[in-house]
Design a protein around this motif. Structure first.
Motif, PDB file in Angstrom:
ATOM      1  N   THR A   1      21.298  64.281  75.376  1.00  0.00           N
ATOM      2  CA  THR A   1      21.617  64.090  73.969  1.00  0.00           C
ATOM      3  C   THR A   1      21.464  65.418  73.233  1.00  0.00           C
ATOM      4  OG1 THR A   1      19.360  63.568  73.286  1.00  0.00           O
ATOM      5  CG2 THR A   1      20.746  61.719  74.021  1.00  0.00           C
ATOM      6  N   GLU A   2      22.093  65.501  72.075  1.00  0.00           N
ATOM      7  CA  GLU A   2      22.021  66.704  71.264  1.00  0.00           C
ATOM      8  C   GLU A   2      20.577  67.003  70.856  1.00  0.00           C
ATOM      9  OE1 GLU A   2      24.139  64.080  70.508  1.00  0.00           O
ATOM     10  OE2 GLU A   2      25.962  64.989  71.290  1.00  0.00           O
ATOM     11  N   GLN A   3      19.823  65.962  70.543  1.00  0.00           N
ATOM     12  CA  GLN A   3      18.427  66.136  70.139  1.00  0.00           C
ATOM     13  C   GLN A   3      17.609  66.743  71.266  1.00  0.00           C
ATOM     14  OE1 GLN A   3      17.055  65.534  66.925  1.00  0.00           O
ATOM     15  NE2 GLN A   3      15.541  66.835  67.899  1.00  0.00           N
ATOM     16  N   VAL A   4      17.842  66.289  72.485  1.00  0.00           N
ATOM     17  CA  VAL A   4      17.100  66.828  73.628  1.00  0.00           C
ATOM     18  C   VAL A   4      17.434  68.300  73.827  1.00  0.00           C
ATOM     19  CG1 VAL A   4      16.780  66.701  76.135  1.00  0.00           C
ATOM     20  CG2 VAL A   4      16.819  64.600  74.774  1.00  0.00           C
ATOM     21  N   LEU A   5      18.714  68.650  73.716  1.00  0.00           N
ATOM     22  CA  LEU A   5      19.093  70.067  73.845  1.00  0.00           C
ATOM     23  C   LEU A   5      18.386  70.914  72.792  1.00  0.00           C
ATOM     24  CD1 LEU A   5      22.908  69.867  74.649  1.00  0.00           C
ATOM     25  CD2 LEU A   5      21.091  70.748  76.130  1.00  0.00           C
ATOM     26  N   ASN A   6      18.325  70.412  71.569  1.00  0.00           N
ATOM     27  CA  ASN A   6      17.593  71.126  70.517  1.00  0.00           C
ATOM     28  C   ASN A   6      16.125  71.288  70.878  1.00  0.00           C
ATOM     29  OD1 ASN A   6      19.640  71.692  68.700  1.00  0.00           O
ATOM     30  ND2 ASN A   6      19.426  69.753  67.624  1.00  0.00           N
ATOM     31  N   ASP A   7      15.522  70.228  71.429  1.00  0.00           N
ATOM     32  CA  ASP A   7      14.110  70.291  71.800  1.00  0.00           C
ATOM     33  C   ASP A   7      13.870  71.269  72.951  1.00  0.00           C
ATOM     34  OD1 ASP A   7      13.485  68.504  69.809  1.00  0.00           O
ATOM     35  OD2 ASP A   7      13.253  66.779  71.148  1.00  0.00           O
ATOM     36  N   VAL A   8      14.790  71.285  73.916  1.00  0.00           N
ATOM     37  CA  VAL A   8      14.659  72.238  75.022  1.00  0.00           C
ATOM     38  C   VAL A   8      14.719  73.656  74.469  1.00  0.00           C
ATOM     39  CG1 VAL A   8      15.723  73.141  77.138  1.00  0.00           C
ATOM     40  CG2 VAL A   8      15.577  70.669  76.769  1.00  0.00           C
ATOM     41  N   ARG A   9      15.654  73.904  73.571  1.00  0.00           N
ATOM     42  CA  ARG A   9      15.782  75.236  72.961  1.00  0.00           C
ATOM     43  C   ARG A   9      14.494  75.633  72.241  1.00  0.00           C
ATOM     44  NH1 ARG A   9      19.931  74.581  69.285  1.00  0.00           N
ATOM     45  NH2 ARG A   9      21.490  75.036  70.838  1.00  0.00           N
ATOM     46  N   ARG A  10      13.904  74.688  71.520  1.00  0.00           N
ATOM     47  CA  ARG A  10      12.724  75.001  70.698  1.00  0.00           C
ATOM     48  C   ARG A  10      11.420  75.046  71.490  1.00  0.00           C
ATOM     49  NH1 ARG A  10      12.754  70.544  66.553  1.00  0.00           N
ATOM     50  NH2 ARG A  10      10.795  71.452  65.895  1.00  0.00           N
ATOM     51  N   PHE A  11      11.257  74.118  72.450  1.00  0.00           N
ATOM     52  CA  PHE A  11       9.951  73.947  73.068  1.00  0.00           C
ATOM     53  C   PHE A  11       9.852  74.389  74.528  1.00  0.00           C
ATOM     54  CE2 PHE A  11      10.240  70.368  69.922  1.00  0.00           C
ATOM     55  CZ  PHE A  11       9.447  70.976  68.958  1.00  0.00           C
ATOM     56  N   MET A  12      10.996  74.652  75.157  1.00  0.00           N
ATOM     57  CA  MET A  12      10.974  75.036  76.572  1.00  0.00           C
ATOM     58  C   MET A  12      11.825  76.290  76.793  1.00  0.00           C
ATOM     59  SD  MET A  12      11.263  71.276  78.352  1.00  0.00           S
ATOM     60  CE  MET A  12      10.667  71.845  79.939  1.00  0.00           C
ATOM     61  N   PRO A  13      11.375  77.426  76.281  1.00  0.00           N
ATOM     62  CA  PRO A  13      12.196  78.639  76.346  1.00  0.00           C
ATOM     63  C   PRO A  13      12.598  79.053  77.757  1.00  0.00           C
ATOM     64  CG  PRO A  13       9.956  79.140  75.610  1.00  0.00           C
ATOM     65  CD  PRO A  13      10.081  77.657  75.648  1.00  0.00           C
ATOM     66  N   ASN A  14      11.738  78.821  78.746  1.00  0.00           N
ATOM     67  CA  ASN A  14      12.102  79.193  80.119  1.00  0.00           C
ATOM     68  C   ASN A  14      13.259  78.352  80.635  1.00  0.00           C
ATOM     69  OD1 ASN A  14      10.089  81.114  80.152  1.00  0.00           O
ATOM     70  ND2 ASN A  14       8.604  79.785  81.159  1.00  0.00           N
ATOM     71  N   GLN A  15      13.245  77.067  80.309  1.00  0.00           N
ATOM     72  CA  GLN A  15      14.364  76.204  80.699  1.00  0.00           C
ATOM     73  C   GLN A  15      15.617  76.561  79.911  1.00  0.00           C
ATOM     74  OE1 GLN A  15      14.754  74.054  83.140  1.00  0.00           O
ATOM     75  NE2 GLN A  15      12.653  74.328  83.840  1.00  0.00           N
ATOM     76  N   TRP A  16      15.449  76.882  78.619  1.00  0.00           N
ATOM     77  CA  TRP A  16      16.605  77.213  77.790  1.00  0.00           C
ATOM     78  C   TRP A  16      17.300  78.473  78.308  1.00  0.00           C
ATOM     79  CZ3 TRP A  16      19.813  74.588  75.262  1.00  0.00           C
ATOM     80  CH2 TRP A  16      20.760  75.221  74.449  1.00  0.00           C
ATOM     81  N   GLU A  17      16.535  79.415  78.867  1.00  0.00           N
ATOM     82  CA  GLU A  17      17.136  80.620  79.450  1.00  0.00           C
ATOM     83  C   GLU A  17      18.135  80.251  80.541  1.00  0.00           C
ATOM     84  OE1 GLU A  17      14.337  83.573  80.808  1.00  0.00           O
ATOM     85  OE2 GLU A  17      13.322  83.613  78.861  1.00  0.00           O
ATOM     86  N   LYS A  18      17.831  79.210  81.316  1.00  0.00           N
ATOM     87  CA  LYS A  18      18.756  78.764  82.364  1.00  0.00           C
ATOM     88  C   LYS A  18      20.051  78.244  81.745  1.00  0.00           C
ATOM     89  CE  LYS A  18      15.107  77.421  85.592  1.00  0.00           C
ATOM     90  NZ  LYS A  18      14.542  76.291  86.360  1.00  0.00           N
TER      91      LYS A  18
END
Length: 196
Positions: free
Chosen positions: A92-109
């Motif tokens: 979901t869009e909300q989860v993507l936003n949360d990954v961007r905000r709270f999981m920077p290492n995952q967001w880098e992928k």
């Protein structure tokens, strides 16, 4: 069992966000928490497996699209822009936003995936220019427009206010970027369009 856990975890993530609990996931699966930890060292490890599965699915799709000789440059460009997870299903869009905000290492992928995808998009555009399907444009500016638009469209609140999904919003973006806003009948006849 590992694959079943990953699929059910994605459902939990989409329903509850990143705050879902492994206890709740174990209950949904009808197993003990200990059974989950036989496959994953931690909740973060499980989240990583979910995101890696989604990104692997996307990378495979992008490669297939880029190599598909049955698609012309316009069809390839549109397919590349619209690629979304199929094997597990989308986030979901909300989860993507949360990954961007709270999981920077995952967001880098995810960002690395977006960069790889853009390289394939550029290649298709350049092929389309060579074949006369596209006019030459500044690809750096086009990338900023596309990536900036996707980032802004990923805003959960924007999508809710406009009663849209990320997929629908990106589809509309792709249509505008590929075909512009001028009506097809006017492109060939309007003096301003001929000057572009």
């Amino acid at each position: 069992m590992r694959d079943v856990i990953v699929i059910k975890a994605l459902q939990q993530i989409n329903e509850q966000g990143l705050k879902f609990t492994t206890a709740g996931l174990a209950q949904k699966l009808g197993v003990s928490k200990r059974a989950l930890y036989q496959h994953f060292n931690s909740k973060e490890d499980l989240l990583g497996a979910v995101f890696d599965s989604i990104l692997n699915d996307l990378r495979q799709q992008i490669s297939r699209i880029a190599l598909d000789e049955h698609l012309d440059s316009v069809e390839k460009l549109k397919a590349l822009m619209l690629a979304s997870p199929k094997a597990l299903g989308p986030l979901t869009e909300q989860v993507l936003n949360d990954v961007r905000r709270f999981m920077p290492n995952q967001w880098e992928k995810f960002e690395k995936y977006f960069e790889d995808k853009w390289e394939k998009i550029e290649l298709v555009i350049n092929q389309g220019v060579e074949r006369g399907l596209f006019r030459p444009v500044n690809l750096t500016i086009l990338q900023k427009i596309y990536m900036g638009t996707v980032e802004k469209l990923s805003d959960f609140n924007f999508l809710m206010q406009n009663n849209s999904t990320l997929r629908n919003a990106i589809t509309e973006t792709a249509e505008i970027l590929i075909y512009g806003i001028m009506a097809p009948d006017c492109r060939d006849t309007h003096p301003s369009a001929q000057a572009l």
